[in-house]
Design an enzyme around this catalytic site. Structure first.
Site, PDB file in Angstrom:
ATOM      1  N   CYS A   1       0.816  -1.222   0.000  1.00 49.04           N
ATOM      2  CA  CYS A   1       0.000   0.000   0.000  1.00 49.04           C
ATOM      3  C   CYS A   1       0.845   1.265   0.000  1.00 49.04           C
ATOM      4  O   CYS A   1       0.306   2.367  -0.127  1.00 49.04           O
ATOM      5  CB  CYS A   1      -0.945   0.004   1.196  1.00 49.04           C
ATOM      6  SG  CYS A   1      -1.969  -1.463   1.283  1.00 49.04           S
TER       7      CYS A   1
ATOM      8  N   HIS B   1      -8.826   3.813  -1.855  1.00 44.80           N
ATOM      9  CA  HIS B   1      -7.479   3.280  -1.631  1.00 44.80           C
ATOM     10  C   HIS B   1      -7.067   2.344  -2.767  1.00 44.80           C
ATOM     11  O   HIS B   1      -6.877   1.150  -2.556  1.00 44.80           O
ATOM     12  CB  HIS B   1      -7.450   2.557  -0.271  1.00 44.80           C
ATOM     13  CG  HIS B   1      -6.118   2.016   0.120  1.00 44.80           C
ATOM     14  ND1 HIS B   1      -4.923   2.544  -0.308  1.00 44.80           N
ATOM     15  CD2 HIS B   1      -5.787   0.966   0.940  1.00 44.80           C
ATOM     16  CE1 HIS B   1      -3.928   1.845   0.219  1.00 44.80           C
ATOM     17  NE2 HIS B   1      -4.422   0.887   0.964  1.00 44.80           N
TER      18      HIS B   1
ATOM     19  N   ILE C   1     -12.575  -0.971  -2.143  1.00 45.62           N
ATOM     20  CA  ILE C   1     -11.725  -1.331  -3.287  1.00 45.62           C
ATOM     21  C   ILE C   1     -12.023  -0.315  -4.384  1.00 45.62           C
ATOM     22  O   ILE C   1     -13.178   0.079  -4.564  1.00 45.62           O
ATOM     23  CB  ILE C   1     -12.047  -2.763  -3.735  1.00 45.62           C
ATOM     24  CG1 ILE C   1     -11.395  -3.745  -2.752  1.00 45.62           C
ATOM     25  CG2 ILE C   1     -11.584  -3.020  -5.175  1.00 45.62           C
ATOM     26  CD1 ILE C   1     -11.907  -5.155  -2.878  1.00 45.62           C
TER      27      ILE C   1
ATOM     28  N   CYS D   1     -14.160   0.634   6.982  1.00 48.84           N
ATOM     29  CA  CYS D   1     -13.183  -0.066   6.146  1.00 48.84           C
ATOM     30  C   CYS D   1     -13.102   0.648   4.799  1.00 48.84           C
ATOM     31  O   CYS D   1     -14.130   1.007   4.227  1.00 48.84           O
ATOM     32  CB  CYS D   1     -13.613  -1.504   5.891  1.00 48.84           C
ATOM     33  SG  CYS D   1     -13.889  -2.483   7.390  1.00 48.84           S
TER      34      CYS D   1
END
Lengths: 160, 386
Positions: B80, B330, B208, B205
């Site tokens: 990441c 992200h 995607i 969270c």
């Protein structure tokens, strides 16, 4: 899967998470995790490392049989899981008694979620944790309460 | 070392766009950064590109989309923190007199490579290549759920405090047109969304998604020729987790504390001097723990820090004005440079409704991969000043 005289006996469709992670090592006929230990600083690694990452010694580590006892550091319930796992297993971090810096990630088994308490004493027990795409069942190290009154067989683990 | 400045920043709107190839996204972000810098692609001397799962030679493909060939491309994978690694190498190349004008790009099309099975979920667990913990049932949200559970037991932090971070970042995202999601949620809605790994609910969270971001770097001296608002790189640290460094003592991510300390020293500033932070809030819990590791508050007081609104507008420092990874998105390889893009724009004062007033010093915090003892694979901290 069964344990006879401290030996892990697998069914034909069962494998262990990694080769050589369990050993009977002649200890009271019980099954233990097989780690490695640094000959210089004593650090214990599991999964085992060939070289000590703590003191970065150039000597190779040696085999070390763990005593299986641990305390619970933290836990969560995995509601959404990877293929092959049954949802709602209790995922935990445990601190091994042999080396307080040795923290393992494993599933809790044979315990009701409401009985789980951080700091509780645990002991290692092999269990089937998942089924692979090819049908093989994976036997791995799980932890159950050391206190027999907290053990609730069949709860909190994966169905077999 | 020469002083380095960022003279242009650009990104594409993050979202789920499987048919928008990674290289094309990267090229579009790069052209936007170059336009802001008032430069042409042909003036670039090297490209540094962060990516994980898209085709090989991704930097060369991005160059192709910009319309240039024949210059060196350096392609970086660091989970990441892939494009933070690319940015750091771009910075070092200018600082050390190797190149005068370079572009750092981060790109990821996750929806296409998850669909094709190139990337599977699950944590990177160090230092073993073979992912024993993931095979044993560890999940990426599980990594941070276990960190949060430990933090709650040690310091009395509550589920509500973690959830408040998601409330804040979702509220910020409403004013960021580049965010994947721009929707406000109440504390109740965050807490009542689907449980993923206790205490992490779905809205805590990150999603995607796909995206790309780019920054143009040159020397501080050259920067004056191109812009009236150069942003100077005051500190850049990239390190790795250290074996067993976080398993005793406080509940922390040791590599973050170590990298932050080094970066503050290099930049000659302290946590109290930072106006704006883009922080790696892959899960709400990470942001709360990072408040402490970055030195914004004492260890164990991250819960109080969010309760008192100290990480929001009107507080001590605005954390994740972009919406953060939770809402901006992200796309793994894009994240590090995208964080820099937001901080650069904040310091340039061009952020409209989400502008942090009078922002002069910014910080980005980007981790890549996490092990069983909270040790990250990569940990990157960058401090920039106007």
């Amino acid at each position: 899967m069964k344990i006879e005289n401290g030996e892990l006996i697998l069914e034909p469709d069962e494998i262990t998470l990694r080769p050589n992670i369990f050993t009977s090592a002649g200890r009271n006929g019980t099954l233990h995790l097989l780690a490695r230990q640094c000959v210089d600083c004593g650090d214990i690694s599991f999964p085992p490392f060939r070289h000590c990452l703590k003191c970065e010694s150039d000597k190779e580590t040696v085999e070390k049989v763990l005593n299986n006892d641990a305390t619970l550091l933290s836990y969560t319930i995995a509601r959404q899981v990877m293929p092959g796992f049954n949802p709602n297993y209790i995922l935990a971090k445990v601190r091994m008694e042999d080396d307080p810096t040795l923290v393992l990630v494993a599933q809790l088994t044979d315990i009701k979620p409401e009985d789980v308490a951080i700091g509780m004493e645990l002991t290692m027990v092999p269990k089937i944790i998942k089924q692979l795409m090819n049908g093989q069942k994976v036997v791995s190290y799980c932890f159950r309460p050391k206190d027999p009154s907290k053990v609730s067989l069949g709860e909190g683990g994966q169905s077999e | 070392m020469r002083e380095v400045a960022i003279i242009g920043a650009g990104m594409v709107k993050f979202g789920k766009v499987p048919d928008y190839p990674a290289a094309k996204m990267g090229g579009d972000a790069a052209l936007m950064a170059l336009e802001q810098a008032g430069m042409k692609p042909t003036q670039m001397q090297a490209t540094f590109c962060g990516n994980i799962g898209n085709p090989p030679n991704i930097g060369q493909r991005v160059n192709g989309e910009m319309g240039i060939t024949g210059i060196p491309a350096f392609n970086h994978e660091n989970a990441c923190a892939s494009s933070s690694a690319a940015f750091r190498q771009a910075f070092l190349s200018v600082a050390n007199d190797v190149h005068d004008y370079v572009i750092a790009v981060g790109v990821e099309n996750m929806t296409s490579h998850i669909a094709s099975g190139v990337m599977s979920a699950g944590p990177l667990v160090l230092p073993h290549g073979a992912n024993v913990e993931a095979d044993n049932g560890m999940l990426m949200p599980g990594v941070f759920a276990l960190l949060g559970s430990h933090h709650m037991a040690e310091y009395g932090t509550t589920e509500e405090q973690f959830a408040k971070i998601a409330v804040k970042n979702h509220a910020h995202s409403v004013h960021n047109p580049y965010a994947q999601y721009q929707k406000e949620f109440t504390l109740e809605e965050i807490l009542e969304s689907r449980m993923v790994c206790d205490p992490l609910t779905l809205l805590q969270c990150c999603p995607i998604g796909d995206g790309a971001a780019a920054v143009v770097l040159t020397t501080a001296e050259n920067a004056k020729k191109h812009t009236t608002k150069p942003i100077f790189v005051a500190g850049s640290v990239l390190t790795s987790g250290k074996y067993k460094a976080s398993v005793e003592g406080p509940v922390q991510i040791e590599a973050c504390a170590r990298a932050a300390k080094e970066c503050y020293e290099t930049a000659g500033v302290g946590p109290e001097d930072i106006d704006v932070i883009e922080l790696h809030d892959c899960f709400s819990i990470h942001e709360l723990v990072a408040y402490e590791d970055l030195g914004l508050c004492p260890k164990g007081e991250g819960g109080r820090f969010i309760d008192e609104g100290l990480s929001d507008y009107g507080g001590k420092v605005v954390v994740n004005p972009s919406g953060g990874l939770l809402c901006k998105g992200h796309p793994i390889g894009a994240t590090g440079v995208a964080q820099l893009v937001e901080v650069v724009w904040q310091l340039q004062g061009v952020c409209g409704k989400r502008q942090v007033p009078d922002a002069k010093v910014g910080l980005t915090h980007n981790g890549g991969g996490f092990g069983p003892g909270n040790e990250p694979g990569a940990m990157s901290i960058t401090i920039v000043k106007s």
